[in-house]
Scaffold this motif. Structure first.
Motif, PDB file in Angstrom:
ATOM      1  N   LEU A  60      -6.719  39.028  -9.228  1.00  0.00           N
ATOM      2  CA  LEU A  60      -6.503  38.512  -7.878  1.00  0.00           C
ATOM      3  C   LEU A  60      -6.843  37.029  -7.778  1.00  0.00           C
ATOM      4  O   LEU A  60      -6.064  36.243  -7.226  1.00  0.00           O
ATOM      5  N   ASP A  61      -8.009  36.647  -8.284  1.00  0.00           N
ATOM      6  CA  ASP A  61      -8.417  35.236  -8.195  1.00  0.00           C
ATOM      7  C   ASP A  61      -7.778  34.374  -9.273  1.00  0.00           C
ATOM      8  O   ASP A  61      -7.623  33.165  -9.095  1.00  0.00           O
ATOM      9  N   ARG A  62      -7.460  34.974 -10.411  1.00  0.00           N
ATOM     10  CA  ARG A  62      -6.828  34.276 -11.547  1.00  0.00           C
ATOM     11  C   ARG A  62      -7.619  33.025 -11.939  1.00  0.00           C
ATOM     12  O   ARG A  62      -7.091  31.907 -11.917  1.00  0.00           O
ATOM     13  N   PRO A  63      -8.910  33.179 -12.278  1.00  0.00           N
ATOM     14  CA  PRO A  63      -9.675  32.007 -12.725  1.00  0.00           C
ATOM     15  C   PRO A  63      -9.189  31.482 -14.071  1.00  0.00           C
ATOM     16  O   PRO A  63      -9.449  30.339 -14.415  1.00  0.00           O
ATOM     17  N   PHE A  64      -8.507  32.322 -14.832  1.00  0.00           N
ATOM     18  CA  PHE A  64      -7.931  31.875 -16.102  1.00  0.00           C
ATOM     19  C   PHE A  64      -6.761  32.786 -16.444  1.00  0.00           C
ATOM     20  O   PHE A  64      -6.565  33.837 -15.820  1.00  0.00           O
ATOM     21  N   GLU A  65      -5.993  32.369 -17.411  1.00  0.00           N
ATOM     22  CA  GLU A  65      -4.841  33.130 -17.885  1.00  0.00           C
ATOM     23  C   GLU A  65      -4.896  33.220 -19.405  1.00  0.00           C
ATOM     24  O   GLU A  65      -5.773  32.634 -20.043  1.00  0.00           O
ATOM     25  N   ILE A  66      -3.975  33.972 -19.951  1.00  0.00           N
ATOM     26  CA  ILE A  66      -3.895  34.085 -21.399  1.00  0.00           C
ATOM     27  C   ILE A  66      -3.640  32.701 -22.004  1.00  0.00           C
ATOM     28  O   ILE A  66      -2.862  31.911 -21.483  1.00  0.00           O
ATOM     29  N   ASP A  67      -4.337  32.417 -23.113  1.00  0.00           N
ATOM     30  CA  ASP A  67      -4.229  31.157 -23.869  1.00  0.00           C
ATOM     31  C   ASP A  67      -4.958  29.997 -23.198  1.00  0.00           C
ATOM     32  O   ASP A  67      -4.880  28.873 -23.700  1.00  0.00           O
ATOM     33  N   ASP A  68      -5.672  30.250 -22.092  1.00  0.00           N
ATOM     34  CA  ASP A  68      -6.494  29.194 -21.496  1.00  0.00           C
ATOM     35  C   ASP A  68      -7.778  29.021 -22.301  1.00  0.00           C
ATOM     36  O   ASP A  68      -8.363  30.006 -22.780  1.00  0.00           O
ATOM     37  N   TYR A  69      -8.220  27.785 -22.411  1.00  0.00           N
ATOM     38  CA  TYR A  69      -9.485  27.493 -23.091  1.00  0.00           C
ATOM     39  C   TYR A  69     -10.566  27.427 -22.017  1.00  0.00           C
ATOM     40  O   TYR A  69     -10.528  26.579 -21.121  1.00  0.00           O
ATOM     41  N   ILE A  70     -11.553  28.357 -22.086  1.00  0.00           N
ATOM     42  CA  ILE A  70     -12.550  28.473 -21.027  1.00  0.00           C
ATOM     43  C   ILE A  70     -13.946  28.463 -21.633  1.00  0.00           C
ATOM     44  O   ILE A  70     -14.130  28.639 -22.848  1.00  0.00           O
ATOM     45  N   ALA A  71     -14.917  28.262 -20.730  1.00  0.00           N
ATOM     46  CA  ALA A  71     -16.334  28.380 -21.072  1.00  0.00           C
ATOM     47  C   ALA A  71     -16.993  29.215 -19.980  1.00  0.00           C
ATOM     48  O   ALA A  71     -16.949  28.852 -18.793  1.00  0.00           O
ATOM     49  N   VAL A  72     -17.590  30.346 -20.358  1.00  0.00           N
ATOM     50  CA  VAL A  72     -18.207  31.242 -19.402  1.00  0.00           C
ATOM     51  C   VAL A  72     -19.375  31.952 -20.078  1.00  0.00           C
ATOM     52  O   VAL A  72     -19.259  32.430 -21.207  1.00  0.00           O
ATOM     53  N   SER A  73     -20.498  32.007 -19.397  1.00  0.00           N
ATOM     54  CA  SER A  73     -21.706  32.709 -19.882  1.00  0.00           C
ATOM     55  C   SER A  73     -22.082  32.281 -21.292  1.00  0.00           C
ATOM     56  O   SER A  73     -22.452  33.102 -22.135  1.00  0.00           O
ATOM     57  N   GLY A  74     -21.971  30.991 -21.571  1.00  0.00           N
ATOM     58  CA  GLY A  74     -22.341  30.482 -22.877  1.00  0.00           C
ATOM     59  C   GLY A  74     -21.319  30.709 -23.960  1.00  0.00           C
ATOM     60  O   GLY A  74     -21.571  30.398 -25.132  1.00  0.00           O
ATOM     61  N   VAL A  75     -20.162  31.264 -23.614  1.00  0.00           N
ATOM     62  CA  VAL A  75     -19.092  31.529 -24.577  1.00  0.00           C
ATOM     63  C   VAL A  75     -17.951  30.562 -24.295  1.00  0.00           C
ATOM     64  O   VAL A  75     -17.537  30.387 -23.141  1.00  0.00           O
ATOM     65  N   GLU A  76     -17.434  29.953 -25.341  1.00  0.00           N
ATOM     66  CA  GLU A  76     -16.353  28.990 -25.198  1.00  0.00           C
ATOM     67  C   GLU A  76     -15.256  29.332 -26.192  1.00  0.00           C
ATOM     68  O   GLU A  76     -15.527  29.601 -27.369  1.00  0.00           O
ATOM     69  N   GLY A  77     -14.013  29.377 -25.697  1.00  0.00           N
ATOM     70  CA  GLY A  77     -12.907  29.691 -26.581  1.00  0.00           C
ATOM     71  C   GLY A  77     -11.627  29.942 -25.808  1.00  0.00           C
ATOM     72  O   GLY A  77     -11.538  29.698 -24.590  1.00  0.00           O
ATOM     73  N   THR A  78     -10.627  30.482 -26.521  1.00  0.00           N
ATOM     74  CA  THR A  78      -9.302  30.735 -25.953  1.00  0.00           C
ATOM     75  C   THR A  78      -9.176  32.204 -25.558  1.00  0.00           C
ATOM     76  O   THR A  78      -9.510  33.091 -26.337  1.00  0.00           O
ATOM     77  N   VAL A  79      -8.688  32.458 -24.343  1.00  0.00           N
ATOM     78  CA  VAL A  79      -8.520  33.828 -23.850  1.00  0.00           C
ATOM     79  C   VAL A  79      -7.345  34.472 -24.576  1.00  0.00           C
ATOM     80  O   VAL A  79      -6.223  33.946 -24.575  1.00  0.00           O
ATOM     81  N   GLU A  80      -7.614  35.619 -25.202  1.00  0.00           N
ATOM     82  CA  GLU A  80      -6.562  36.333 -25.928  1.00  0.00           C
ATOM     83  C   GLU A  80      -6.049  37.543 -25.172  1.00  0.00           C
ATOM     84  O   GLU A  80      -4.865  37.837 -25.191  1.00  0.00           O
ATOM     85  N   GLU A  81      -6.949  38.280 -24.499  1.00  0.00           N
ATOM     86  CA  GLU A  81      -6.526  39.510 -23.830  1.00  0.00           C
ATOM     87  C   GLU A  81      -7.499  39.834 -22.701  1.00  0.00           C
ATOM     88  O   GLU A  81      -8.707  39.635 -22.825  1.00  0.00           O
ATOM     89  N   VAL A  82      -6.944  40.337 -21.603  1.00  0.00           N
ATOM     90  CA  VAL A  82      -7.742  40.811 -20.468  1.00  0.00           C
ATOM     91  C   VAL A  82      -7.459  42.292 -20.313  1.00  0.00           C
ATOM     92  O   VAL A  82      -6.336  42.683 -19.977  1.00  0.00           O
ATOM     93  N   ALA A  83      -8.464  43.134 -20.574  1.00  0.00           N
ATOM     94  CA  ALA A  83      -8.316  44.583 -20.479  1.00  0.00           C
ATOM     95  C   ALA A  83      -9.075  45.095 -19.258  1.00  0.00           C
ATOM     96  O   ALA A  83      -9.632  44.324 -18.473  1.00  0.00           O
ATOM     97  N   PHE A  84      -9.100  46.436 -19.096  1.00  0.00           N
ATOM     98  CA  PHE A  84      -9.807  47.014 -17.957  1.00  0.00           C
ATOM     99  C   PHE A  84     -11.302  46.766 -18.040  1.00  0.00           C
ATOM    100  O   PHE A  84     -11.940  46.430 -17.051  1.00  0.00           O
TER     101      PHE A  84
END
Length: 582
Positions: free
Chosen positions: A415-439
């Protein structure tokens, strides 16, 4: 019992209240029929307010006072059930009339509805398969007793079972069931073979309408005489037909898969490229389903006894349900392949997130409902099972609270779409490229090529820094020049740097600067800042490289020495002389 009385009392109060409201409402505003009105109801008018106040007062009065049902004597269960019984089964006479007239018209299903088949041990689907044949056999027994006179049969809605005929071992009677409907009793069905044997010497009564021929009787009449004798459990012709059905079922399996593959592959290859093996795996269960459907259809032509029919029918149901579950599960793979191809062609990355979620949710849905249907085929008491789940609901809720949190986390991402697939993000001390969003989790590929699985529950309250959403990418650097660089050359150097930025196609034409900013300890520091308008990190790094090479070339062209940290040390001797060195 108290709960039942309370529900009935509430229902009676609601009916009385609705009637009272209807009588106080203006005729044009009564909700008849259904919820349609001839004129709109205006809640702000004076008449409407008076009507609503009257209705509210009536509701309070009705719910405060006891109903007549509470003060009156409780009606008997049979009387209450008789009111709800269908008219064609409301009395022994109505049941017999429905039975005979339906058979005369060839409506075997309606005739089978007059039989109480609860004692046969068959499932509801098998009862519908077995019922027409039992109805015809019962009609043959009735026609050998006497001509039915409806006036001799009671027309009462309650009472003792009506016995049409009673022999030494067999019996034909109509009894009232728990729901109030009158049907031929389970004892009649259980003793039907004995009744037919006992009445075999009786001739058909004159004036009766002959019962229609069932499918099994039609098939049996066309079998050779040598195959009509009794064998092990079944007659010989029934064993022969069962063997032929096995061979025919295998053939139907192969033909169905071949036809489906020809149609589906041609359709899919027009829009996407799908592996042939993947199509074969997806269509294989539908051949099994076609084979089970053939067997189920053939069971109605065999005239099997109750126990063999229960065993074979349950086996066929299990095969059919398993084939349907397996087929739908594999069919989802083809649908997902089609959606993935469309998602790749779409510029939006939201499709890339929705396709895996759809795949998992659809497969879970198919498995859950498939298991329910499979349990029903195995005659597992679903109601008791669900009741057991309800008793352990608290423990289940406590155990599944993390799952629910992760589910809400995945909904937050969608709903909020803070990121999408292949976006480079940093969250909770983790930094990298989003590969998959599951349940349950989100998978992130780090720069070290490791995969971090982050629970979606963490995304509800965590701060997500999305580098992929940057409109432009800043490069800020300090260029150190030697202190012996002339000021005119420094100005020329800075001006030429700004010109390079303006001439590049991948840089933003505002917000940049190249100015002498600080007199450092070992160099003259030129603050250099530029914004790259590029889609990804690879393009940004390429732009940085090219711009850095251009800066070095410019410095070499202007004869500027790029400074590096140095220190000058002064050494003084005893005679007062000094020497300096770096």
């Amino acid at each position: 019992m108290l709960v039942f009385l309370w529900i009935r009392d509430t229902k009676q109060r609601t009916i009385d209240t609705s009637a009272l409201i209807a009588t106080h409402l203006p005729r044009e505003n009564r909700m008849f029929p259904r919820f349609f009105r001839r004129t709109p109801f205006n809640p702000t008018s004076r008449d409407a307010r008076i009507t609503l106040l009257t209705a509210i007062a009536a509701c309070i009065a009705l719910h405060a006072a006891p109903t007549g049902a509470q003060n009156a004597t409780e009606p008997s269960t049979a009387s209450t059930a008789a009111v709800t019984a269908p008219a064609e089964l409301a009395s022994p006479r109505a049941t017999m009339r429905t039975f005979l007239e339906s058979l005369a018209e060839g409506d075997l299903d309606t005739a089978a509805s007059t039989l109480d088949l609860t004692s046969t041990g068959l499932s509801e689907r098998l009862r519908r398969l077995r019922g027409p044949e039992l109805a015809v056999r019962l009609k043959n027994a009735v026609d050998r007793v006497r001509l039915v006179d409806y006036n001799d049969i009671p027309d009462t809605t309650e009472g003792e079972p009506y016995v049409f005929w009673s022999g030494r071992t067999g019996v034909i009677e109509i009894a009232q069931g728990d729901e109030g409907a009158w049907r031929f009793s389970p004892r009649t069905i259980e003793k039907l073979n004995e009744s037919l044997d006992e009445l075999a010497d009786h001739d058909m009564v004159e004036g009766v309408v002959e019962a229609p021929q069932t499918r099994s009787e039609w098939l049996r009449a066309r079998m050779p005489e040598a195959l009509l004798g009794p064998g092990f459990i079944l007659e010989h012709w029934q064993w022969m037909v069962l063997g032929a059905l096995v061979v025919l079922g295998v053939g139907i399996d192969l033909v169905a898969r071949w036809l489906l593959f020809a149609v589906v592959s041609r359709r899919l290859r027009r829009s996407i490229s799908v592996d042939t093996a993947r199509i074969n795996r997806a269509l294989r269960p539908f051949g099994l389903l076609a084979m089970a459907m053939l067997w189920w259809f053939a069971l109605g032509w065999l005239g099997l006894p109750d126990r063999p029919l229960a065993v074979l029918g349950t086996a066929v149901e299990i095969v059919a349900v398993a084939g349907a579950i397996w087929g739908l599960y594999r069919l989802i793979d083809l649908v997902v392949a089609f959606l993935e191809a469309r998602a790749e062609a779409s510029p939006s990355k939201l499709d890339d997130m929705l396709v895996p979620l759809f795949e998992r949710s659809a497969k879970i849905f198919v498995l859950v409902f498939g298991l329910i249907f499979l349990a029903d085929s195995l005659r597992v008491p679903i109601t008791s099972l669900l009741a057991g789940v309800g008793i352990g609901g608290i423990a289940l809720a406590l155990a599944a609270q993390d799952l629910v949190k992760n589910l809400f986390g995945s909904l937050t991402v969608l709903l909020d779409r803070p990121f999408e697939i292949d976006d480079y993000i940093a969250v909770s001390g983790v930094e990298g490229t989003v590969e998959e969003v599951a349940f349950r989790s989100t998978r992130i590929r780090t720069p070290a090529d490791t995969v971090v699985t982050l629970p979606n529950a963490n995304l509800i309250s965590a701060s997500v820094e999305n580098f992929g959403r940057r409109r432009f990418r800043r490069w800020r650097s300090h260029i150190g020049l030697a202190y012996d660089t002339p000021t005119l050359v420094i100005s020329t150097f800075c001006e030429r740097l700004r010109t390079i930025i303006l001439e590049r196609e991948d840089t933003r034409k505002e917000g940049f600067f190249a100015e002498l900013n600080n007199l450092g300890a070992s160099s003259l520091e030129v603050l250099f800042q530029v914004y790259f308008e590029v889609p990804g990190q690879a393009d940004e790094l390429r732009g940085r490289h090219q711009l850095a090479v251009a800066i070095l070339d410019l410095a070499e062209e202007l004869g500027i020495e790029i400074a590096f940290p140095t220190q000058t040390i002064h050494v003084q001797t005893k005679d007062g002389s000094s020497a300096a060195g770096e």
